[in-house]
Design a protein around this motif. Structure first.
Motif, PDB file in Angstrom:
ATOM      1  N   THR A 109       1.015  -1.263   0.175  1.00 21.06           N
ATOM      2  CA  THR A 109       0.056  -0.051  -0.083  1.00 21.06           C
ATOM      3  C   THR A 109       0.873   1.335  -0.079  1.00 21.06           C
ATOM      4  O   THR A 109       0.303   2.377  -0.271  1.00 21.06           O
ATOM      5  CB  THR A 109      -1.004   0.153   1.313  1.00 21.06           C
ATOM      6  OG1 THR A 109      -0.186  -0.100   2.602  1.00 21.06           O
ATOM      7  CG2 THR A 109      -1.904  -1.121   1.068  1.00 21.06           C
ATOM      8  N   PHE A 110       2.247   1.107   0.381  1.00 20.16           N
ATOM      9  CA  PHE A 110       2.955   2.299   0.661  1.00 20.16           C
ATOM     10  C   PHE A 110       3.137   3.166  -0.675  1.00 20.16           C
ATOM     11  O   PHE A 110       3.080   4.377  -0.588  1.00 20.16           O
ATOM     12  CB  PHE A 110       4.349   1.893   0.861  1.00 20.16           C
ATOM     13  CG  PHE A 110       5.167   3.014   1.269  1.00 20.16           C
ATOM     14  CD1 PHE A 110       5.096   4.055   2.277  1.00 20.16           C
ATOM     15  CD2 PHE A 110       6.490   2.997   0.790  1.00 20.16           C
ATOM     16  CE1 PHE A 110       5.803   5.143   2.221  1.00 20.16           C
ATOM     17  CE2 PHE A 110       7.417   4.060   0.634  1.00 20.16           C
ATOM     18  CZ  PHE A 110       7.021   5.080   1.599  1.00 20.16           C
ATOM     19  N   ALA A 111       3.290   2.596  -1.918  1.00 19.65           N
ATOM     20  CA  ALA A 111       3.506   3.151  -3.221  1.00 19.65           C
ATOM     21  C   ALA A 111       2.359   4.297  -3.463  1.00 19.65           C
ATOM     22  O   ALA A 111       2.545   5.290  -4.085  1.00 19.65           O
ATOM     23  CB  ALA A 111       3.638   2.487  -4.200  1.00 19.65           C
ATOM     24  N   MET A 112       1.224   4.151  -3.109  1.00 20.66           N
ATOM     25  CA  MET A 112       0.197   5.212  -3.235  1.00 20.66           C
ATOM     26  C   MET A 112       0.395   6.510  -2.384  1.00 20.66           C
ATOM     27  O   MET A 112      -0.200   7.476  -2.911  1.00 20.66           O
ATOM     28  CB  MET A 112      -1.057   4.456  -3.002  1.00 20.66           C
ATOM     29  CG  MET A 112      -1.635   3.717  -3.892  1.00 20.66           C
ATOM     30  SD  MET A 112      -1.691   4.355  -5.649  1.00 20.66           S
ATOM     31  CE  MET A 112      -2.540   5.753  -5.345  1.00 20.66           C
ATOM     32  N   SER A 113       1.275   6.185  -1.502  1.00 20.02           N
ATOM     33  CA  SER A 113       1.375   7.786  -0.670  1.00 20.02           C
ATOM     34  C   SER A 113       2.358   8.634  -1.488  1.00 20.02           C
ATOM     35  O   SER A 113       2.406   9.599  -1.186  1.00 20.02           O
ATOM     36  CB  SER A 113       2.038   7.036   0.874  1.00 20.02           C
ATOM     37  OG  SER A 113       3.286   6.739   0.532  1.00 20.02           O
ATOM     38  N   TYR A 114       3.078   8.089  -2.323  1.00 22.86           N
ATOM     39  CA  TYR A 114       3.980   8.965  -3.382  1.00 22.86           C
ATOM     40  C   TYR A 114       3.712   9.036  -4.547  1.00 22.86           C
ATOM     41  O   TYR A 114       4.357   9.350  -5.399  1.00 22.86           O
ATOM     42  CB  TYR A 114       5.505   8.718  -2.827  1.00 22.86           C
ATOM     43  CG  TYR A 114       5.957   7.221  -3.275  1.00 22.86           C
ATOM     44  CD1 TYR A 114       6.137   6.782  -4.395  1.00 22.86           C
ATOM     45  CD2 TYR A 114       5.896   6.191  -2.296  1.00 22.86           C
ATOM     46  CE1 TYR A 114       6.497   5.681  -4.948  1.00 22.86           C
ATOM     47  CE2 TYR A 114       6.520   4.933  -2.561  1.00 22.86           C
ATOM     48  CZ  TYR A 114       6.885   4.538  -3.860  1.00 22.86           C
ATOM     49  OH  TYR A 114       7.164   3.518  -4.306  1.00 22.86           O
ATOM     50  N   ASN A 115       2.508   8.284  -4.935  1.00 23.61           N
ATOM     51  CA  ASN A 115       2.139   8.185  -6.429  1.00 23.61           C
ATOM     52  C   ASN A 115       2.038   9.267  -7.100  1.00 23.61           C
ATOM     53  O   ASN A 115       2.378   9.223  -8.351  1.00 23.61           O
ATOM     54  CB  ASN A 115       0.940   7.563  -6.422  1.00 23.61           C
ATOM     55  CG  ASN A 115       0.461   7.054  -7.861  1.00 23.61           C
ATOM     56  OD1 ASN A 115       1.220   6.101  -8.760  1.00 23.61           O
ATOM     57  ND2 ASN A 115      -0.717   7.526  -8.278  1.00 23.61           N
ATOM     58  N   GLU A 116       1.779  10.464  -6.593  1.00 20.35           N
ATOM     59  CA  GLU A 116       1.594  11.937  -6.903  1.00 20.35           C
ATOM     60  C   GLU A 116       2.956  12.552  -7.428  1.00 20.35           C
ATOM     61  O   GLU A 116       3.093  13.511  -7.933  1.00 20.35           O
ATOM     62  CB  GLU A 116       0.693  12.692  -6.724  1.00 20.35           C
ATOM     63  CG  GLU A 116      -0.879  12.037  -6.634  1.00 20.35           C
ATOM     64  CD  GLU A 116      -1.950  13.099  -6.078  1.00 20.35           C
ATOM     65  OE1 GLU A 116      -2.857  13.532  -6.633  1.00 20.35           O
ATOM     66  OE2 GLU A 116      -1.530  13.494  -4.982  1.00 20.35           O
ATOM     67  N   ALA A 117       4.012  12.086  -6.847  1.00 20.78           N
ATOM     68  CA  ALA A 117       5.470  12.476  -6.693  1.00 20.78           C
ATOM     69  C   ALA A 117       5.948  12.503  -8.321  1.00 20.78           C
ATOM     70  O   ALA A 117       6.427  13.588  -8.741  1.00 20.78           O
ATOM     71  CB  ALA A 117       6.246  11.727  -5.905  1.00 20.78           C
ATOM     72  N   GLU A 118       5.762  11.496  -9.078  1.00 21.75           N
ATOM     73  CA  GLU A 118       6.377  11.443 -10.266  1.00 21.75           C
ATOM     74  C   GLU A 118       5.280  10.634 -11.333  1.00 21.75           C
ATOM     75  O   GLU A 118       4.197  10.232 -10.600  1.00 21.75           O
ATOM     76  CB  GLU A 118       7.439  10.364 -10.306  1.00 21.75           C
ATOM     77  CG  GLU A 118       8.557  10.976  -9.409  1.00 21.75           C
ATOM     78  CD  GLU A 118       9.476  12.072 -10.059  1.00 21.75           C
ATOM     79  OE1 GLU A 118       9.360  12.720 -11.318  1.00 21.75           O
ATOM     80  OE2 GLU A 118      10.471  12.349  -9.259  1.00 21.75           O
ATOM     81  N   ARG A 119       5.527  10.479 -12.629  1.00 18.06           N
ATOM     82  CA  ARG A 119       4.646   9.686 -13.488  1.00 18.06           C
ATOM     83  C   ARG A 119       5.374   8.527 -13.682  1.00 18.06           C
ATOM     84  O   ARG A 119       6.435   8.496 -14.190  1.00 18.06           O
ATOM     85  CB  ARG A 119       4.552  10.504 -14.756  1.00 18.06           C
ATOM     86  CG  ARG A 119       3.773  11.650 -14.707  1.00 18.06           C
ATOM     87  CD  ARG A 119       3.778  12.406 -16.107  1.00 18.06           C
ATOM     88  NE  ARG A 119       2.957  13.607 -16.174  1.00 18.06           N
ATOM     89  CZ  ARG A 119       3.653  14.876 -15.950  1.00 18.06           C
ATOM     90  NH1 ARG A 119       4.754  14.987 -16.130  1.00 18.06           N
ATOM     91  NH2 ARG A 119       2.870  16.131 -15.873  1.00 18.06           N
ATOM     92  N   TYR A 120       4.960   7.385 -13.306  1.00 16.37           N
ATOM     93  CA  TYR A 120       5.613   6.234 -12.879  1.00 16.37           C
ATOM     94  C   TYR A 120       5.255   5.182 -13.760  1.00 16.37           C
ATOM     95  O   TYR A 120       4.110   5.061 -14.422  1.00 16.37           O
ATOM     96  CB  TYR A 120       5.400   5.690 -11.442  1.00 16.37           C
ATOM     97  CG  TYR A 120       5.933   6.358 -10.383  1.00 16.37           C
ATOM     98  CD1 TYR A 120       7.226   6.383 -10.101  1.00 16.37           C
ATOM     99  CD2 TYR A 120       5.183   6.932  -9.559  1.00 16.37           C
ATOM    100  CE1 TYR A 120       7.941   7.001  -9.050  1.00 16.37           C
ATOM    101  CE2 TYR A 120       5.719   7.564  -8.260  1.00 16.37           C
ATOM    102  CZ  TYR A 120       7.190   7.584  -8.372  1.00 16.37           C
ATOM    103  OH  TYR A 120       7.765   8.330  -7.189  1.00 16.37           O
TER     104      TYR A 120
END
Length: 631
Positions: free
Chosen positions: A415-426
């Motif tokens: 679930t952790f990746a969603m906490s920084y999902n908006e930081a970059e286009r992944y």
């Protein structure tokens, strides 16, 4: 009259000669009444240079080259009327110390098959492209809101002929037809090709390049390579190339100490060498070197119609101390460990390529938390289109390798990746790096007995495909190859005779087709507007439930994924609406190796609170079951 003009010299010296590959190297031309080839090479520290080859029987005294004005630019030129297409050649460089170096042409468009190291005269301007429809549509629309599902493939080990000739490699043309058929059937949108820029050692997989302008001769000619790209485009498949501006090998015929002194690399070993890799680091502060790299990228995109470049080892370029111990590196002018010249290089090349070629993507393989990799230059970003999400990959693999009993204590890894999902286009990646060097294949990483391994893998793939971010999977992993990848042999296609492998293949194919069919899966990857957890905290049961949302609000998707062997006769999940749920994927279908006990195809939610929602739905949930609904 010289082929390399004063204007060419000026632009090259500024690092802005974007068509430099049309000037340096070997090019068909005319001098007076004679037809032949011009040879131009940059070697400013050389005392003299000769071009030698089959056209002069490798005579070192026949074709000395002249310094082009201004001499300080260091470009040498010769016109050879006897030169013919298809002939081998090299540059003989006399150093300031009187040493003789025999170098391949850095700008060659074609090279001798290894173990040979000569360049080959080749006119790569004759190919007739027929992919105009693809090239036109590439420019249209916002590519961030389009599906991007990448099949990463190494041409030399995808399939091989049983014969020994040329190692059994498929030619570019054979590869084109076989690969296209497979990719269309599975449903990928793009292929990413490894090991295309010419390289001497098969075991480097193409990541130690000697020919930045030459498609490898392992599979055919440059025209054959263009046939491959053209054929993929005509079938609606995009093409991304691995591109390696981070470092180059020390092979004697290559770029290292090209004219007897460091030329393409930083002169100080503390800045110009990777101790761990045994390679040289490009000098990103030198205009001509930057121009060499920019010209290479532009040639792939503009001449060979490539749709994107995946830039390898970006972190090693950004950090002066990457892979180095104290005392092995030099701080920048501010005392920091950032390579300021590489930062400016990225801003320049990404802005240039994307500006000149709308729709082309630049992808960073960057393994650290460097900020704004995909941010705008005006905001201090590097202006890449996408960044590989290496953090997600490590957490995902760590979680999936766990015995299901221990997953409840590691729920946050998923679930952790969603906490920084908006930081970059992944881009979410499960690449070749994860299935080599004793790491095992994706299947081999899975816990449990045989059948459980396949079910675990299917559940993991469903989570990956549902999670925000574009997608990349390495070849062989979509049918659960059991052995780890080797460049020395073809994939284990024979395992598809085993039903367990067929089940995984069918499941991943279904996931790909769902991904492409439903805009909710890709339209809003970067924003929370496109994703919502139903329950992100069900660690005790290790069940993940979430929704993917389209811009229109039509055909949104609900995912429910059970990551344990526990069975639930009446699992209840909160839903965002009272609209009916239509089942579009059920892993218990016998097609995917299930027991055939299906979830109802249509479920009407009832007004019963669950997961903080007013409405909910209940259905049986089997071990490792995947259920995807549209509503």
């Amino acid at each position: 009259m010289s082929n390399f003009t004063d204007l060419d010299g000026y632009l090259f010296g500024q690092g802005t000669h974007y068509d430099i590959y049309k000037k340096l190297g070997a090019h068909k031309g005319k001098k007076g009444k004679d037809n032949g080839f011009y040879f131009d090479v940059w070697a400013p520290h050389a005392s003299k240079v000769a071009v030698i080859g089959e056209f002069n029987n490798w005579d070192e005294t026949r074709n000395f080259m002249q310094r082009v004005e201004p001499e300080s630019q260091g470009v040498f030129e010769a016109f050879v009327p006897e030169a013919k297409e298809g002939q081998l050649y090299k540059y003989l460089i006399y150093t300031e110390d009187g040493e003789k170096l025999y170098k391949a042409d850095p700008y060659a468009t074609y090279a001798e098959l290894r173990p040979g190291t000569a360049s080959i005269i080749y006119d790569n301007t004759k190919f007739k492209w027929t992919d105009s429809s693809w090239m036109k549509q590439r420019k249209s629309g916002n590519f961030w809101e389009k599906p991007l599902a990448i099949y990463e493939v190494h041409p030399g080990s995808w399939k091989r002929h049983p014969r020994e000739e040329n190692d059994g490699f498929y030619s570019y043309k054979e590869f084109a037809h076989s690969l296209t058929e497979y990719v269309l059937d599975m449903g990928y949108t793009h292929v990413e090709l490894m090991g295309i820029s010419e390289y001497p050692f098969d075991g480097s997989w193409g990541y130690q390049v000697t020919g930045y302008y030459a498609p490898t001769s392992r599979y055919g000619t440059p025209d054959d390579f263009m046939y491959l790209i053209n054929y993929l485009h005509k079938n609606g498949i995009g093409v991304i190339l691995d591109w390696v501006p981070a470092h180059f090998p020390k092979d004697a015929h290559g770029l290292a100490d090209f004219d007897g002194r460091p030329l393409y690399e930083y002169a100080d070993p503390k800045k110009g060498e990777h101790p761990d890799w045994g390679t040289k680091i490009f000098n990103y502060g030198k205009s001509e070197v930057k121009n060499f790299l920019i010209g290479s990228a532009l040639q792939w995109v503009e001449h060979y119609h490539i749709d994107g470049l995946r830039v390898d080892a970006v972190a090693s370029m950004l950090y002066l101390d990457y892979g180095k111990k104290p005392g092995q590196w030099i701080p920048n002018e501010h005392g920091g460990n950032e390579n300021l010249e590489a930062i400016e290089f990225f801003k320049h090349i990404n802005t240039l390529i994307r500006g000149r070629n709308p729709g082309v993507v630049m992808i960073a393989e960057e393994s650290t938390a460097w900020p704004k990799i995909t941010g705008d230059v005006e905001d201090g970003g590097l202006n890449f289109s996408y960044k590989w999400n290496m953090g997600w990959m490590h957490d995902f693999i760590d979680y999936m390798k766990l015995d299901p009993y221990f997953r409840k204590d590691n729920h946050n890894k998923m679930t952790f990746a969603m906490s920084y999902n908006e930081a970059e286009r992944y881009i979410l990646v499960l690449s070749h790096d994860e299935v080599v060097h004793l790491k095992g294949s994706m299947l081999a990483k899975m816990p449990g007995l045989e059948v459980d391994k396949y079910k675990n893998l299917m559940a993991g793939y469903a989570f990956m495909m549902g999670h925000p971010g574009k997608k990349l999977l390495f070849m062989g992993q979509d049918f659960a190859q059991g052995t780890e990848w080797s460049e020395a042999r073809e994939l284990d296609w024979y395992v598809l005779d085993n039903p367990n492998h067929r089940h995984v293949s069918r499941m991943f194919k279904k996931l790909l087709h769902i991904y492409r069919e439903y805009p909710a899966m890709y339209e809003q990857d970067v924003s929370w507007a496109g994703f919502e957890w139903i329950n992100a905290n069900d660690g005790y049961r290790s069940i993940f439930s979430f929704v993917r949302k389209s811009k229109s609000g039509k055909n949104d998707l609900l995912f429910v994924i059970n990551m344990t062997p526990m069975n639930y006769d009446d699992y209840r999940v909160g839903v965002p609406t009272n609209r009916k749920l239509k089942l579009i994927l059920d892993s218990e279908n016998k097609e995917y190796g299930g027991n055939g006990e299906k979830i109802p195809e249509v479920i009407i939610p009832r007004k019963e609170e669950c997961d903080g929602r007013e409405y909910s739905a209940a259905f049986p949930l089997a071990p490792y079951q995947i259920a995807i609904f549209t509503y």
